[in-house]
Design a protein around this motif. Structure first.
Motif, PDB file in Angstrom:
ATOM      1  N   LYS A  70       0.827  -1.205   0.000  1.00 28.58           N
ATOM      2  CA  LYS A  70       0.000   0.000   0.000  1.00 28.58           C
ATOM      3  C   LYS A  70       0.862   1.256   0.000  1.00 28.58           C
ATOM      4  CE  LYS A  70      -3.797   2.435   0.490  1.00 28.58           C
ATOM      5  NZ  LYS A  70      -4.622   2.728  -0.697  1.00 28.58           N
ATOM      6  N   ASP A  80       0.821   3.857  -3.148  1.00 31.02           N
ATOM      7  CA  ASP A  80       0.359   5.228  -2.917  1.00 31.02           C
ATOM      8  C   ASP A  80       1.423   6.251  -3.306  1.00 31.02           C
ATOM      9  OD1 ASP A  80      -2.081   4.388  -2.100  1.00 31.02           O
ATOM     10  OD2 ASP A  80      -1.798   4.819   0.037  1.00 31.02           O
ATOM     11  N   ASP A  83       0.768   9.024  -6.064  1.00 31.17           N
ATOM     12  CA  ASP A  83       0.803  10.430  -5.652  1.00 31.17           C
ATOM     13  C   ASP A  83       1.542  11.293  -6.660  1.00 31.17           C
ATOM     14  OD1 ASP A  83      -0.702  10.036  -3.425  1.00 31.17           O
ATOM     15  OD2 ASP A  83       0.995   9.893  -2.031  1.00 31.17           O
ATOM     16  N   LYS A 105      -8.512   8.135  -2.350  1.00 33.73           N
ATOM     17  CA  LYS A 105      -7.440   7.261  -2.811  1.00 33.73           C
ATOM     18  C   LYS A 105      -7.537   5.829  -2.285  1.00 33.73           C
ATOM     19  CE  LYS A 105      -4.076  10.946  -3.534  1.00 33.73           C
ATOM     20  NZ  LYS A 105      -2.789  11.531  -3.123  1.00 33.73           N
TER      21      LYS A 105
END
Length: 290
Positions: free
Chosen positions: A266, A270, A274, A284
């Motif tokens: 994760k 992310d 981003d 998100k």
């Protein structure tokens, strides 16, 4: 080449009498497969000799061989040979077939079997996943995709020779997960037997079958096919559900290691997103792994 393809390819090249028989066969396959040579000759309005000549033109040993091959083709079903156009199904029928196959399979898998299978997966050094064909090979990759993120060292294989090779390298306590939508997969069964000889634990996700019989743990699935041949088989959703059931149990049983691996995934995903997204954090909550 199968007999129906041979007949279709030969149209326009047969003698007039042979052409009559060939077109009759294509139009009425079930009749042609079950009729006597006299009945076939009478309906096509040709002589017995014309049918014998057609059999030889098609590369058959004799009329009996021709009839045998026609019987095999007829067993597949007229839905594949019927020249009549098939009406398009509505989009909703795709969802309906998925719901029906999941309903058919709900409750089939024994929870105790899932617990036992997940236990050996969590304890194994290495997990191999075998599946061949359009559906099972994809599900083998999906099974690996589910397990590696749970800290289970796993590899999926769909090439028959590679399956036999890696099966010969297993150690006692290794796990082999065998996937088959039909349960009749000679390559998967052969590789599973090799691995079993060397001490691997066999988990099968398939219908009741010979493959299931050699498994130490069997997660049973059922399939059903409709007469609408142009829609992809919904059976793969039953297998996907079984894979998800198994991987979820592995995750729960292996919670500490699973949670850490999922956290790392994760975090990295992310960070990657981003850089390429202006969406606020609240929006998100993407699927883990896309």
């Amino acid at each position: 080449m199968d007999i129906i393809s041979k007949i279709k390819e030969g149209l326009g090249h047969f003698s007039p009498a042979e052409e009559k028989v060939a077109r009759l066969i294509l139009a009425e396959l079930n009749f042609a497969a079950s009729a006597s040579i006299s009945e076939l000759a009478e309906k096509a309005q040709v002589s017995h000799a014309s049918i014998t000549r057609l059999a030889r033109s098609l590369g058959c040993t004799n009329v009996r061989d021709l009839k045998f091959q026609l019987t095999q083709s007829a067993a597949i079903g007229e839905r594949f040979t019927n020249p009549e156009p098939i009406e398009k199904e509505k989009i909703s029928h795709v969802y309906t077939s998925i719901q029906e196959i999941l309903t058919l399979n709900a409750g089939l898998i024994d929870e105790a079997v899932v617990e036992q299978a997940s236990e050996v997966i969590c304890a194994t050094r290495h997990c191999l996943i075998f599946g061949v064909g359009g559906g099972s090979s994809l599900m083998a990759q999906e099974c690996q995709n589910r397990l590696f993120r749970l800290d289970v060292l796993s590899n999926a294989h769909s090439d028959p020779m590679m399956m036999r090779m890696v099966a010969a390298t297993v150690n006692k306590g290794d796990v082999v997960i065998c996937l088959s939508l039909s349960g009749v997969s000679p390559d998967v069964k052969a590789a599973a037997l090799i691995a079993k000889e060397y001490g691997a634990e066999i988990i099968a996700i398939c219908p009741v079958s010979d493959l299931a019989d050699i498994a130490d743990h069997h997660l049973v699935i059922k399939t059903q096919e409709s007469d609408y041949i142009f829609k992809p088989s919904a059976a793969r959703y039953a297998m996907m559900a079984a894979v998800d059931i198994l991987s979820s149990e592995v995750a729960i049983r292996n919670q500490k290691r699973s949670r850490e691996k999922l956290r790392r995934l994760k975090t990295q995903l992310d960070q990657h997103r981003d850089k390429n997204s202006n969406m606020p954090p609240a929006d998100k909550r993407f699927p883990l792994g896309d």
